[in-house]
Structure formats: structure tokens, C-alpha cells
Write a protein that holds these residues in place. Structure first.
Motif, PDB file in Angstrom:
ATOM      1  N   LYS A 103      -4.150  -4.026 -16.720  1.00 34.48           N
ATOM      2  CA  LYS A 103      -3.181  -4.361 -15.514  1.00 34.48           C
ATOM      3  C   LYS A 103      -2.288  -5.681 -16.287  1.00 34.48           C
ATOM      4  N   PRO A 104      -0.939  -5.743 -16.137  1.00 30.78           N
ATOM      5  CA  PRO A 104      -0.266  -5.346 -14.901  1.00 30.78           C
ATOM      6  C   PRO A 104       0.407  -3.900 -15.000  1.00 30.78           C
ATOM      7  N   ARG A 105      -0.146  -3.074 -16.159  1.00 25.66           N
ATOM      8  CA  ARG A 105       0.126  -1.609 -16.046  1.00 25.66           C
ATOM      9  C   ARG A 105      -0.035  -0.999 -14.887  1.00 25.66           C
ATOM     10  N   ARG A 106       0.543   0.183 -14.618  1.00 21.81           N
ATOM     11  CA  ARG A 106       0.427   0.775 -13.363  1.00 21.81           C
ATOM     12  C   ARG A 106      -0.462   1.898 -13.135  1.00 21.81           C
ATOM     13  N   THR A 107      -0.788   2.298 -14.371  1.00 23.15           N
ATOM     14  CA  THR A 107      -1.542   3.581 -14.444  1.00 23.15           C
ATOM     15  C   THR A 107      -3.000   3.575 -13.825  1.00 23.15           C
ATOM     16  N   MET A 108      -3.697   2.521 -14.227  1.00 21.23           N
ATOM     17  CA  MET A 108      -5.021   2.283 -13.336  1.00 21.23           C
ATOM     18  C   MET A 108      -5.063   2.257 -11.851  1.00 21.23           C
ATOM     19  N   LEU A 109      -3.646   1.674 -11.461  1.00 20.38           N
ATOM     20  CA  LEU A 109      -3.832   1.487  -9.935  1.00 20.38           C
ATOM     21  C   LEU A 109      -3.517   2.712  -9.355  1.00 20.38           C
ATOM     22  N   ARG A 110      -2.332   3.282 -10.042  1.00 20.49           N
ATOM     23  CA  ARG A 110      -1.980   4.758  -9.678  1.00 20.49           C
ATOM     24  C   ARG A 110      -3.168   5.824  -9.385  1.00 20.49           C
ATOM     25  N   ARG A 111      -3.952   5.981 -10.652  1.00 21.42           N
ATOM     26  CA  ARG A 111      -5.153   6.566 -10.447  1.00 21.42           C
ATOM     27  C   ARG A 111      -6.179   6.176  -9.373  1.00 21.42           C
ATOM     28  N   ALA A 112      -6.263   4.714  -9.010  1.00 18.56           N
ATOM     29  CA  ALA A 112      -7.049   4.619  -8.148  1.00 18.56           C
ATOM     30  C   ALA A 112      -6.559   4.841  -6.630  1.00 18.56           C
ATOM     31  N   LEU A 113      -5.279   4.904  -6.482  1.00 21.34           N
ATOM     32  CA  LEU A 113      -4.641   5.410  -5.166  1.00 21.34           C
ATOM     33  C   LEU A 113      -5.016   6.790  -4.883  1.00 21.34           C
ATOM     34  N   GLU A 114      -4.738   7.603  -6.190  1.00 21.88           N
ATOM     35  CA  GLU A 114      -5.087   9.271  -6.053  1.00 21.88           C
ATOM     36  C   GLU A 114      -6.527   9.519  -5.919  1.00 21.88           C
ATOM     37  N   MET A 115      -7.200   8.799  -6.469  1.00 24.50           N
ATOM     38  CA  MET A 115      -8.953   8.956  -6.106  1.00 24.50           C
ATOM     39  C   MET A 115      -9.114   8.542  -4.640  1.00 24.50           C
ATOM     40  N   LEU A 116      -8.604   7.548  -4.236  1.00 22.35           N
ATOM     41  CA  LEU A 116      -8.846   7.419  -2.776  1.00 22.35           C
ATOM     42  C   LEU A 116      -8.009   8.072  -1.518  1.00 22.35           C
ATOM     43  N   ASP A 117      -6.968   8.708  -2.248  1.00 27.12           N
ATOM     44  CA  ASP A 117      -5.811   9.770  -1.363  1.00 27.12           C
ATOM     45  C   ASP A 117      -5.380   8.692  -0.293  1.00 27.12           C
ATOM     46  N   VAL A 118      -4.733   7.451  -0.862  1.00 22.57           N
ATOM     47  CA  VAL A 118      -4.036   6.673  -0.002  1.00 22.57           C
ATOM     48  C   VAL A 118      -2.707   6.327  -0.468  1.00 22.57           C
ATOM     49  N   GLU A 119      -1.647   5.868   0.342  1.00 23.79           N
ATOM     50  CA  GLU A 119      -0.417   5.377  -0.342  1.00 23.79           C
ATOM     51  C   GLU A 119      -0.571   3.790  -0.274  1.00 23.79           C
TER      52      GLU A 119
END
Ligand SMILES: [Mg+2]
Length: 179
Positions: A103-119
Motif C-alpha cells: 500500500k498505497p498501491r491499489r492492487t491488494m485493495l482491489r483484490r480484497a474488494l473482489e474477494m468480498l464482492d463489494v464496491e
């Protein structure tokens, strides 16, 4: 403590959290639900455990249970190199984790959003550092909650950025929402 996040100048706004709390235990499910938030991305070191520690303080463990019981989806987003510790805590607490560049790179956060299936707008990130957790969350339009570091012991590089954080916090002071 909350901030009027759309008011600071652009250079400062990227590091402006939505809220600043002393401990995660101050964050209530009701408050977040009133904002339409039902997912949490959690930093690990000095947010959920002391730096490099396996110990989750009782009030933090109870807070996690409370959020889970309220139906919140949780995911760890940690830069830790100690994957074994992250996996162990993930299993103990029933919280999955996402991995990726610092962080603050966005990749890990985007992956987390995908895993949780949230916006992003349904999600808050909770972390103790402005330059990783808050900045990363702001870059994706995630609600950002800056938590006071749990323990003074930390990575030497973090100690340096703390001085800059203090300087930034003074600049952010005029945008504080007084209770
Ligand atoms: Mg941290």
C-alpha cells in the motif's frame, strides 16, 4: 474525530482520512451501516495486533466478533512479510486476506474488494498509517478510518513517516469536524 474531506487542497486531500479513532473498538457497526458500509479492509500491524505480534488484544478480538455478528465482510490487507503469521491470524479470526504490492498501491485493495464482492463505496479501510492505509483507500474512493497505532514499537521506516504524519495532522486540523 471526523474530517471535512472535500475541503483540504488537493495535495493534502489524498492523505486526509474520513475519521480518526484511538482504537478500532470505537468503530460501531451502526455508524458504518448508516453510511451504507458493510465491508472492512483491515491493516494488521499496529491496527489489529502490535507490530510483528500474534497477540490480538481482547477488546480488538471482541470488536471483530461484533462486526462479524453484524454481518460485516472483513478482509486483511497487510504488507507484512511474515505470511505464516498472517495465515495463522486469518484462521484464528476467520478473516481472509489479500496479498499484493505495498500500500498505497491499489492492487491488494482491489483484490480484497473482489474477494468480498463489494464496491469501494460500501467499504471502509481501517489502518494506522496515512501513507499506506489512508492514501491507498482514498485512491480507490474507500471510506478511510485512521486508527492511532496500538503500540509505539514499529518498523524504523515507519518511525520516520510518523514525523511527517504529525506535520500533516497539523495541516488537517482546520478541516476537523468538532463534535
Ligand atoms: Mg499498520
Amino acid at each position: 474525530m471526523r474530517f471535512r474531506k472535500d475541503e483540504p487542497p488537493g495535495w493534502l486531500r489524498r492523505w486526509c482520512p474520513d475519521e480518526h479513532v484511538q482504537s478500532v473498538a470505537e468503530i460501531t457497526p451502526e455508524h458504518l451501516q448508516s453510511l451504507g458500509i458493510h465491508a472492512l479492509l483491515l491493516d494488521l500491524d499496529n491496527t489489529i495486533t502490535p507490530w510483528r505480534s500474534h497477540k490480538v488484544p481482547l477488546e480488538v478480538a471482541e470488536w471483530i466478533k461484533r462486526m462479524q455478528a453484524a454481518g460485516f465482510k472483513l478482509c486483511f490487507v497487510s504488507n507484512t512479510r511474515n505470511l505464516g503469521r498472517l495465515q495463522w491470524l486469518s484462521e484464528q479470526l476467520g478473516i481472509p486476506y489479500a496479498r499484493g504490492p505495498m500500500k498505497p498501491r491499489r492492487t491488494m485493495l482491489r483484490r480484497a474488494l473482489e474477494m468480498l464482492d463489494v464496491e469501494p463505496q460500501q467499504t471502509a479501510i481501517v489502518g494506522d498509517q496515512l501513507f499506506t492505509d489512508v492514501w491507498g483507500g482514498n485512491r480507490l474512493g474507500i471510506y478511510t478510518i485512521w486508527v492511532h497505532p496500538m503500540h509505539p514499537r514499529e518498523f524504523i521506516g515507519t518511525k520516520v513517516s510518523r514525523q511527517v504524519e504529525r506535520w500533516l495532522l497539523k495541516r488537517l486540523e482546520p478541516y476537523r469536524v468538532d463534535k
